[in-house]
Motif scaffolding. Structure first.
Motif, PDB file in Angstrom:
ATOM      1  N   LEU A 210       0.923  -1.082  -0.046  1.00 56.13           N
ATOM      2  CA  LEU A 210      -0.049   0.176  -0.093  1.00 56.13           C
ATOM      3  C   LEU A 210       0.925   1.208   0.113  1.00 56.13           C
ATOM      4  N   HIS A 211       1.908   1.113   0.670  1.00 53.24           N
ATOM      5  CA  HIS A 211       2.822   2.353   1.042  1.00 53.24           C
ATOM      6  C   HIS A 211       3.637   2.867  -0.537  1.00 53.24           C
ATOM      7  N   VAL A 212       4.060   1.435  -0.950  1.00 53.04           N
ATOM      8  CA  VAL A 212       4.701   1.688  -2.278  1.00 53.04           C
ATOM      9  C   VAL A 212       3.737   2.213  -3.244  1.00 53.04           C
ATOM     10  N   ALA A 213       2.975   1.602  -3.329  1.00 50.72           N
ATOM     11  CA  ALA A 213       1.655   2.550  -4.222  1.00 50.72           C
ATOM     12  C   ALA A 213       1.400   3.841  -4.078  1.00 50.72           C
ATOM     13  N   ARG A 214       1.367   4.126  -2.961  1.00 58.23           N
ATOM     14  CA  ARG A 214       1.001   5.760  -2.484  1.00 58.23           C
ATOM     15  C   ARG A 214       2.291   6.466  -3.155  1.00 58.23           C
ATOM     16  N   LEU A 215       3.481   5.828  -2.968  1.00 56.59           N
ATOM     17  CA  LEU A 215       4.690   6.493  -3.337  1.00 56.59           C
ATOM     18  C   LEU A 215       4.734   6.790  -5.038  1.00 56.59           C
ATOM     19  N   VAL A 216       4.520   5.634  -5.492  1.00 55.76           N
ATOM     20  CA  VAL A 216       4.552   5.654  -7.033  1.00 55.76           C
ATOM     21  C   VAL A 216       3.319   6.633  -7.516  1.00 55.76           C
ATOM     22  N   ASP A 217       2.141   6.483  -7.098  1.00 55.78           N
ATOM     23  CA  ASP A 217       1.090   7.605  -7.546  1.00 55.78           C
ATOM     24  C   ASP A 217       1.514   9.203  -7.185  1.00 55.78           C
ATOM     25  N   ALA A 218       2.054   9.304  -6.086  1.00 53.66           N
ATOM     26  CA  ALA A 218       2.460  10.712  -5.884  1.00 53.66           C
ATOM     27  C   ALA A 218       3.771  11.254  -6.533  1.00 53.66           C
ATOM     28  N   ALA A 219       4.644  10.276  -6.844  1.00 56.34           N
ATOM     29  CA  ALA A 219       5.613  10.612  -7.698  1.00 56.34           C
ATOM     30  C   ALA A 219       5.148  10.930  -9.316  1.00 56.34           C
ATOM     31  N   LEU A 220       4.290  10.041  -9.726  1.00 55.20           N
ATOM     32  CA  LEU A 220       3.774  10.116 -11.084  1.00 55.20           C
ATOM     33  C   LEU A 220       3.193  11.743 -11.227  1.00 55.20           C
ATOM     34  N   GLN A 221       2.643  12.137  -9.972  1.00 55.06           N
ATOM     35  CA  GLN A 221       1.890  13.409 -10.070  1.00 55.06           C
ATOM     36  C   GLN A 221       2.793  14.430  -9.900  1.00 55.06           C
ATOM     37  N   LYS A 222       3.964  14.450  -9.072  1.00 55.67           N
ATOM     38  CA  LYS A 222       4.563  15.444  -8.682  1.00 55.67           C
ATOM     39  C   LYS A 222       6.174  15.646  -9.231  1.00 55.67           C
ATOM     40  N   ALA A 223       6.533  14.555  -9.875  1.00 57.34           N
ATOM     41  CA  ALA A 223       7.887  14.579 -10.234  1.00 57.34           C
ATOM     42  C   ALA A 223       8.221  15.496 -11.380  1.00 57.34           C
ATOM     43  N   PRO A 224       9.032  16.466 -11.286  1.00 56.69           N
ATOM     44  CA  PRO A 224       9.449  17.343 -12.426  1.00 56.69           C
ATOM     45  C   PRO A 224      10.350  16.447 -13.503  1.00 56.69           C
ATOM     46  N   ALA A 230      14.308   6.527  -6.200  1.00 53.27           N
ATOM     47  CA  ALA A 230      13.948   6.456  -4.657  1.00 53.27           C
ATOM     48  C   ALA A 230      14.645   5.570  -4.192  1.00 53.27           C
ATOM     49  N   ALA A 231      15.590   5.654  -3.237  1.00 53.84           N
ATOM     50  CA  ALA A 231      16.428   4.706  -2.324  1.00 53.84           C
ATOM     51  C   ALA A 231      15.450   3.875  -1.525  1.00 53.84           C
ATOM     52  N   PRO A 232      15.912   2.575  -1.070  1.00 52.64           N
ATOM     53  CA  PRO A 232      15.246   1.975  -0.080  1.00 52.64           C
ATOM     54  C   PRO A 232      14.620   2.956   1.113  1.00 52.64           C
ATOM     55  N   GLU A 233      15.633   3.528   1.765  1.00 52.98           N
ATOM     56  CA  GLU A 233      15.492   4.446   2.973  1.00 52.98           C
ATOM     57  C   GLU A 233      14.572   5.423   2.507  1.00 52.98           C
ATOM     58  N   LEU A 234      14.352   5.984   1.375  1.00 52.70           N
ATOM     59  CA  LEU A 234      13.270   6.843   1.248  1.00 52.70           C
ATOM     60  C   LEU A 234      11.997   6.165   1.025  1.00 52.70           C
ATOM     61  N   VAL A 235      11.916   5.096   0.520  1.00 52.96           N
ATOM     62  CA  VAL A 235      10.524   4.026   0.389  1.00 52.96           C
ATOM     63  C   VAL A 235      10.073   4.003   1.895  1.00 52.96           C
ATOM     64  N   TRP A 236      11.102   3.548   2.547  1.00 52.36           N
ATOM     65  CA  TRP A 236      10.742   3.442   4.079  1.00 52.36           C
ATOM     66  C   TRP A 236      10.164   4.604   5.000  1.00 52.36           C
ATOM     67  N   ARG A 237      10.922   5.682   4.499  1.00 53.24           N
ATOM     68  CA  ARG A 237      10.491   7.014   5.264  1.00 53.24           C
ATOM     69  C   ARG A 237       9.110   7.609   4.673  1.00 53.24           C
ATOM     70  N   ALA A 238       8.811   7.261   3.560  1.00 56.71           N
ATOM     71  CA  ALA A 238       7.565   7.606   2.927  1.00 56.71           C
ATOM     72  C   ALA A 238       6.385   6.806   3.480  1.00 56.71           C
ATOM     73  N   ALA A 239       6.757   5.627   3.893  1.00 55.44           N
ATOM     74  CA  ALA A 239       5.754   4.593   4.377  1.00 55.44           C
ATOM     75  C   ALA A 239       5.482   5.228   6.041  1.00 55.44           C
ATOM     76  N   GLN A 240       6.225   5.988   6.607  1.00 53.24           N
ATOM     77  CA  GLN A 240       6.003   6.212   8.076  1.00 53.24           C
ATOM     78  C   GLN A 240       4.825   7.225   8.166  1.00 53.24           C
ATOM     79  N   ARG A 241       4.270   7.346   9.347  1.00 52.15           N
ATOM     80  CA  ARG A 241       2.984   8.166   9.627  1.00 52.15           C
ATOM     81  C   ARG A 241       3.328   9.783   9.108  1.00 52.15           C
ATOM     82  N   ASP A 242       2.556  10.124   8.237  1.00 53.27           N
ATOM     83  CA  ASP A 242       2.635  11.503   7.695  1.00 53.27           C
ATOM     84  C   ASP A 242       4.024  11.738   7.162  1.00 53.27           C
TER      85      ASP A 242
END
Length: 253
Positions: A210-224, A230-242
């Motif tokens: 679920l968290h990976v899907a949210r990150l992919v969706d958001a990146a498709l919307q906002k990436a310039p 996205a390194a593994p640490e960033l994927v983990w950080r994006a999965a944390q609360r807020d």
């Protein structure tokens, strides 16, 4: 009291309304497994795409609204014909998780192998794709520090050279995929060394699909425009609360 000139009102009524920007069309390869299913549900349910087409090996009735199957030949992607001119796609997503055998729908879908990435990306580019997102699973704790935030191999470098306007790599950790040893001594050794898996930092452990899907969706919307990894640490950080917004800001700024 302000009066309205009837002639001006008539002219305003006859002027065409401004046209809304056309929604992009999405082409998805590898909508299988827990991750692929989650990404498909997220992207198709967000109503940000005029059409979502999923690559399939054989005909199957798509149950999701707005989702169509795009059957591809059994040959390698390098030999596939480009999509017809009247149905191009602007956004592409590639994932590699194998289908779950107990899901009939997933068995009908086409899932790429990692070595097919270059040919598949080249085919998508020929179909009009300008933005490509690739979700690359890897065994947790196995990536060298030098390639976590950059292009990992010649295939990824070749994809980057294809001229995509936006290229997004998401390095998603997974539990190590290992075959069960046959000899009992090998099984004992594996059990003893399995304790090392607890030494992997939390930031490199797998996160829920679920968290990976949210990150992919958001990146498709906002990436310039450009290449974003996205390194593994960033994927983990994006999965944390807020943590999604903060991770995106640190990644895409």
């Amino acid at each position: 009291m302000t009066t309205v000139n009837p002639l001006q009102a008539l002219r305003a009524a006859q002027c065409p309304a401004p046209r809304a920007a056309a929604l992009p069309r999405l082409l998805l390869a590898g909508a299988t497994g827990a991750l692929g299913n989650e990404v498909l549900n997220r992207l198709a349910g967000g109503q940000r795409y005029a059409q979502v087409r999923v690559l399939a090996r054989e005909p199957y009735a798509a149950a999701m609204r707005g989702v169509q199957l795009q059957q591809v030949p059994p040959a390698e992607p390098a030999q596939w014909p480009a999509l017809a001119v009247h149905m191009p796609a602007e956004v592409g997503v590639v994932m590699f998780e194998p289908p779950r055998t107990f899901h009939q729908r997933e068995r009908a879908l086409w899932t790429p192998e990692p070595q097919q990435l270059k040919a598949l990306a080249q085919w998508m580019r020929g179909c009009g794709v300008q933005t490509l997102a690739v979700v690359l699973p890897h065994d947790m704790g196995s990536l060298p520090q030098a390639i976590k935030r950059g292009l990992a191999n010649l295939d990824e470098q070749a994809v980057a050279a294809l001229g995509f306007e936006r290229l997004i790599f998401v390095r998603s950790a997974r539990a190590a995929q290992r075959a069960t040893p046959r000899h009992w001594l090998q099984r004992v050794a594996r059990m003893m060394f399995s304790a090392l898996s607890y030494m992997v930092p939390d930031q490199e452990r797998p996160v829920r699909p679920l968290h990976v899907a949210r990150l992919v969706d958001a990146a498709l919307q906002k990436a310039p425009p450009g290449i974003h990894v996205a390194a593994p640490e960033l994927v983990w950080r994006a999965a944390q609360r807020d943590g999604l917004d903060a991770a995106l800001q640190a990644w895409l700024e």
